[in-house]
Design a protein around this motif. Structure first.
Motif, PDB file in Angstrom:
ATOM      1  N   SER A 130       0.841  -1.200   0.000  1.00 58.15           N
ATOM      2  CA  SER A 130       0.000   0.000   0.000  1.00 58.15           C
ATOM      3  C   SER A 130       0.873   1.246   0.000  1.00 58.15           C
ATOM      4  O   SER A 130       0.569   2.241  -0.666  1.00 58.15           O
ATOM      5  CB  SER A 130      -0.957   0.005   1.197  1.00 58.15           C
ATOM      6  OG  SER A 130      -0.284   0.292   2.412  1.00 58.15           O
ATOM      7  N   TYR A 131       1.995   1.198   0.757  1.00 55.73           N
ATOM      8  CA  TYR A 131       2.947   2.317   0.700  1.00 55.73           C
ATOM      9  C   TYR A 131       3.521   2.431  -0.706  1.00 55.73           C
ATOM     10  O   TYR A 131       3.736   3.528  -1.237  1.00 55.73           O
ATOM     11  CB  TYR A 131       4.086   2.106   1.698  1.00 55.73           C
ATOM     12  CG  TYR A 131       3.682   1.963   3.137  1.00 55.73           C
ATOM     13  CD1 TYR A 131       2.495   2.550   3.606  1.00 55.73           C
ATOM     14  CD2 TYR A 131       4.459   1.241   4.034  1.00 55.73           C
ATOM     15  CE1 TYR A 131       2.128   2.410   4.933  1.00 55.73           C
ATOM     16  CE2 TYR A 131       4.092   1.104   5.363  1.00 55.73           C
ATOM     17  CZ  TYR A 131       2.918   1.682   5.801  1.00 55.73           C
ATOM     18  OH  TYR A 131       2.550   1.539   7.114  1.00 55.73           O
ATOM     19  N   THR A 159       0.938   4.003  -2.834  1.00 56.18           N
ATOM     20  CA  THR A 159       0.708   5.421  -2.553  1.00 56.18           C
ATOM     21  C   THR A 159       1.692   6.265  -3.349  1.00 56.18           C
ATOM     22  O   THR A 159       1.422   7.434  -3.652  1.00 56.18           O
ATOM     23  CB  THR A 159       0.867   5.753  -1.056  1.00 56.18           C
ATOM     24  OG1 THR A 159       2.175   5.379  -0.614  1.00 56.18           O
ATOM     25  CG2 THR A 159      -0.172   5.050  -0.214  1.00 56.18           C
ATOM     26  N   THR A 160       2.836   5.637  -3.699  1.00 52.67           N
ATOM     27  CA  THR A 160       3.800   6.342  -4.544  1.00 52.67           C
ATOM     28  C   THR A 160       3.176   6.711  -5.873  1.00 52.67           C
ATOM     29  O   THR A 160       3.535   7.732  -6.486  1.00 52.67           O
ATOM     30  CB  THR A 160       5.043   5.457  -4.771  1.00 52.67           C
ATOM     31  OG1 THR A 160       5.522   4.982  -3.519  1.00 52.67           O
ATOM     32  CG2 THR A 160       6.146   6.228  -5.468  1.00 52.67           C
ATOM     33  N   LEU A 161       2.252   5.874  -6.352  1.00 56.79           N
ATOM     34  CA  LEU A 161       1.552   6.167  -7.600  1.00 56.79           C
ATOM     35  C   LEU A 161       0.869   7.529  -7.525  1.00 56.79           C
ATOM     36  O   LEU A 161       1.010   8.372  -8.415  1.00 56.79           O
ATOM     37  CB  LEU A 161       0.539   5.062  -7.890  1.00 56.79           C
ATOM     38  CG  LEU A 161      -0.296   5.143  -9.179  1.00 56.79           C
ATOM     39  CD1 LEU A 161      -0.621   3.727  -9.650  1.00 56.79           C
ATOM     40  CD2 LEU A 161      -1.600   5.885  -8.956  1.00 56.79           C
ATOM     41  N   SER A 162       0.125   7.742  -6.430  1.00 53.95           N
ATOM     42  CA  SER A 162      -0.582   9.012  -6.279  1.00 53.95           C
ATOM     43  C   SER A 162       0.372  10.139  -5.927  1.00 53.95           C
ATOM     44  O   SER A 162       0.212  11.267  -6.403  1.00 53.95           O
ATOM     45  CB  SER A 162      -1.651   8.871  -5.189  1.00 53.95           C
ATOM     46  OG  SER A 162      -2.609   7.903  -5.560  1.00 53.95           O
ATOM     47  N   ALA A 163       1.371   9.833  -5.086  1.00 58.74           N
ATOM     48  CA  ALA A 163       2.349  10.868  -4.744  1.00 58.74           C
ATOM     49  C   ALA A 163       3.100  11.323  -5.991  1.00 58.74           C
ATOM     50  O   ALA A 163       3.386  12.514  -6.168  1.00 58.74           O
ATOM     51  CB  ALA A 163       3.327  10.344  -3.697  1.00 58.74           C
ATOM     52  N   ILE A 209      -4.233   8.551  -2.004  1.00 57.68           N
ATOM     53  CA  ILE A 209      -3.248   8.039  -1.046  1.00 57.68           C
ATOM     54  C   ILE A 209      -3.934   7.648   0.258  1.00 57.68           C
ATOM     55  O   ILE A 209      -3.719   6.564   0.810  1.00 57.68           O
ATOM     56  CB  ILE A 209      -2.155   9.090  -0.778  1.00 57.68           C
ATOM     57  CG1 ILE A 209      -1.276   9.287  -2.018  1.00 57.68           C
ATOM     58  CG2 ILE A 209      -1.290   8.686   0.418  1.00 57.68           C
ATOM     59  CD1 ILE A 209      -0.294  10.428  -1.897  1.00 57.68           C
ATOM     60  N   VAL A 210      -4.790   8.538   0.746  1.00 58.37           N
ATOM     61  CA  VAL A 210      -5.464   8.307   2.028  1.00 58.37           C
ATOM     62  C   VAL A 210      -6.364   7.077   1.951  1.00 58.37           C
ATOM     63  O   VAL A 210      -6.309   6.187   2.819  1.00 58.37           O
ATOM     64  CB  VAL A 210      -6.276   9.550   2.436  1.00 58.37           C
ATOM     65  CG1 VAL A 210      -7.075   9.278   3.707  1.00 58.37           C
ATOM     66  CG2 VAL A 210      -5.356  10.752   2.646  1.00 58.37           C
ATOM     67  N   HIS A 262      -5.424  -2.711  -5.171  1.00 55.85           N
ATOM     68  CA  HIS A 262      -4.365  -3.432  -5.886  1.00 55.85           C
ATOM     69  C   HIS A 262      -3.357  -4.062  -4.929  1.00 55.85           C
ATOM     70  O   HIS A 262      -2.921  -5.205  -5.129  1.00 55.85           O
ATOM     71  CB  HIS A 262      -3.665  -2.464  -6.839  1.00 55.85           C
ATOM     72  CG  HIS A 262      -2.842  -3.133  -7.896  1.00 55.85           C
ATOM     73  ND1 HIS A 262      -3.189  -4.315  -8.494  1.00 55.85           N
ATOM     74  CD2 HIS A 262      -1.661  -2.765  -8.468  1.00 55.85           C
ATOM     75  CE1 HIS A 262      -2.278  -4.659  -9.402  1.00 55.85           C
ATOM     76  NE2 HIS A 262      -1.340  -3.738  -9.389  1.00 55.85           N
ATOM     77  N   ALA A 263      -2.967  -3.335  -3.875  1.00 50.11           N
ATOM     78  CA  ALA A 263      -1.993  -3.880  -2.922  1.00 50.11           C
ATOM     79  C   ALA A 263      -2.525  -5.145  -2.265  1.00 50.11           C
ATOM     80  O   ALA A 263      -1.776  -6.114  -2.055  1.00 50.11           O
ATOM     81  CB  ALA A 263      -1.659  -2.831  -1.857  1.00 50.11           C
TER      82      ALA A 263
END
Length: 558
Positions: free
Chosen positions: A225-226, A229-233, A385-386, A446-447
């Motif tokens: 998931s982290y 979150t890079t995808l959105s970041a 991300i959230v 996805h994660a």
């Protein structure tokens, strides 16, 4: 009462006294052992799912590790004990050194994979004489090449090691990504799209395989998931970069989008070069000429290895430079119990794909200028991300995969209905923006599904193949999604949004069917296993030639 081998065992041993062993049931109704210590002093914990508490199983797996020439076999210790604080400290170190760098590398992938969304907000299509259908063809070319490269890339990675292959991949695709600044027409556009797809394909399952060397099955979804979150970041960073780089129009006679391709390609090249020095092959191979002290003491190294093996003994049935034979490949591909997850990967992400790829074009058509358009993509990336972290945490807390993952498509259902049937979308630019932003803030499952596929593979060879096949299914879904929004349906894409709504309903039904299937399969195996005598179970564990999820003593997560 006998306890089946498939149940999750926990043994807690007091550091000075030992309590009596009693049987209890966890919240899933599975048996496990706990001790009842006679003091309140710190306990030494043998991790959950420790099959090595049974000497017969310990001897069996030791033989497997020796025969496989498993690189960590010399630190395998069925009796090793450690404290919870030691383990937390080690996991924190892994997060900083393994998970964080995985996120940095994924940033490099996302920058070069998705910057096409930013350049089409500039004059990219007009400068090259491309239509939105040509844009679709470019995306499709990339995805087909990406899909074709998935399995070969995974096979190469398993042979040479992801610690070697991944940095090579990043460096190669970053060069192609930077050279996109010289695109001159439809031909070179399609060629660079194809090359990027071929070089980037397989990166994600390769990286997931590397992460699985360091994390347990319970920890992996959170780390993934982290990772995602890079995808959105990256979407936020890329939008800010685009806001700045597109203003370089006219410098050296270049359009802004040419500078964007060049500079972002150079950024990724730096990540690729650094990755050669940041990716150890395994927990026992962190010492090298540029890192003479390694990451761990001998005790810490043993804890890292044994905690992973106790969670999943099959992670040591191949070494990390061992190629997958054609027989292993075929056995993995025909493992039909994993196909429900592949089908979910094919279908459940389609409803969000066209709105994601078309958001800049949609906002431009709604009347926003190119600079405002790129800034307006930031909020949904932040919300994404959230919601991604929350849904993955929820899955971990509830120990539930299917129903939690299904929240993604339940979220999208009213949003897609609004895009298709709400009149405000057709008359109000901000109404369009609001509907698309809420949709693209969806909780990304996805994660969970990637870790779920890894968990249900139950074998290193199968896990390597299943990760690639799952991602191929996802990319096939993306190819299908590229043909849903078409030029004659713009700007509101009523026909396309009707199709997305129907596919989203199908995805919800598939989640429910997947849950029912795995519950049924586990009950089938329980019936057979419970009818066996203890001697028959022991003989089966010691002598069966079945591997992975085909084993009778394995239960599917759902």
């Amino acid at each position: 009462m006998s306890v089946p081998a498939v149940q999750a065992d926990i043994l807690v041993i007091d550091s000075k006294t030992t309590g009596s062993l009693t049987s209890s049931d966890d919240k899933l109704g599975q048996g496990h052992f706990t001790s009842e210590p006679t003091t309140s002093e710190e306990h030494l914990v043998l991790r959950r799912k420790n099959p090595f508490l049974d000497p017969r199983k310990a001897a069996h797996w030791k033989q497997v590790y020796d025969e496989a020439d498993y690189e960590c076999r010399h630190v395998f210790d069925p009796d090793l004990e450690w404290t919870e604080e030691e383990e937390r400290r080690i996991v924190r170190r892994l997060d900083w050194r393994v998970c964080l760098w995985a996120c940095v590398m994924f940033f490099g992938l996302q920058v070069d994979r998705n910057n096409l969304v930013q350049v089409v907000s500039d004059t990219f299509l007009d400068d090259l004489g491309l239509s939105t259908n040509d844009y679709n063809y470019g995306n499709t070319t990339f995805l087909v090449a990406f899909l074709v490269a998935e399995l070969p890339s995974q096979l190469i990675s398993k042979k040479v090691g992801p610690d070697r292959w991944i940095p090579v991949q990043i460096c190669l695709w970053s060069i192609v990504a930077g050279l996109q600044c010289f695109i001159s027409g439809p031909g070179s556009f399609l060629v660079t799209r194809a090359l990027l797809g071929l070089l980037e394909g397989g990166f994600i399952p390769d990286l997931v395989l590397w992460l699985s060397y360091f994390y347990t099955s319970r920890e992996l979804p959170i780390r993934l998931s982290y990772f995602w979150t890079t995808l959105s970041a990256t979407g936020v960073v890329a939008s800010l970069l685009a806001f700045a780089l597109l203003r370089l129009r006219g410098v050296a006679g270049w359009e802004g989008w040419r500078w964007l391709f060049l500079i972002e390609g150079l950024i990724t090249l730096a990540v690729g070069v650094a990755s050669f020095f940041m990716m150890p092959a395994s927990a026992v191979q962190t010492k090298t000429w540029f890192r003479p002290n390694g990451w761990f003491t001998d005790r810490e190294m043993a804890i890292v290895v044994n905690r992973v093996l106790r969670d999943d003994p099959s992670k040591g049935d191949m070494h990390n430079r061992q190629a997958i034979t054609p027989k292993r490949l075929w056995n993995s591909l025909k493992d039909y119990d994993l196909w429900p997850l592949y089908i979910l990967g094919l279908i459940c992400y389609i409803p969000q794909s066209p709105p994601t790829k078309y958001i800049t074009l949609t906002l431009k058509a709604a009347g926003f200028d190119k600079f405002t358009t790129n800034l307006l993509t930031i909020p949904f990336n932040v919300f994404h991300i959230v919601t991604l972290v929350l849904i993955t945490r929820l899955s971990d807390v509830l120990n539930e995969k299917t129903f939690v993952s299904m929240i993604q498509n339940l979220w999208c259902l009213p949003c897609l209905a609004a895009l298709r049937w709400w009149p405000g979308v057709s008359v109000d630019a901000w109404g369009t923006y609001a509907a698309v932003t809420v949709l693209l803030s969806y909780p990304y499952c996805h994660a969970i599904l990637v870790a779920w596929t890894s968990r249900n593979s139950n074998n290193v060879g199968t896990r390597s193949v299943s990760a690639a096949v799952y991602n191929m299914a996802v990319q096939t879904g993306n190819v299908i999604a590229n043909f849903i929004y078409e030029d004659d349906d713009k700007p509101l894409y009523h026909r396309g949004n009707t199709a997305l709504f129907a596919i989203n309903v199908l995805a919800i039904a598939l989640f429910l069917l997947t849950k029912a299937y795995y519950v049924w399969r586990n009950k089938q195996r329980d019936k057979i296993w419970n009818a066996m005598t203890e001697q028959e179970r022991t003989d089966y564990i010691a002598n069966t030639t079945l591997v992975g999820s085909r084993r009778l003593d394995f239960r599917f997560a759902h």
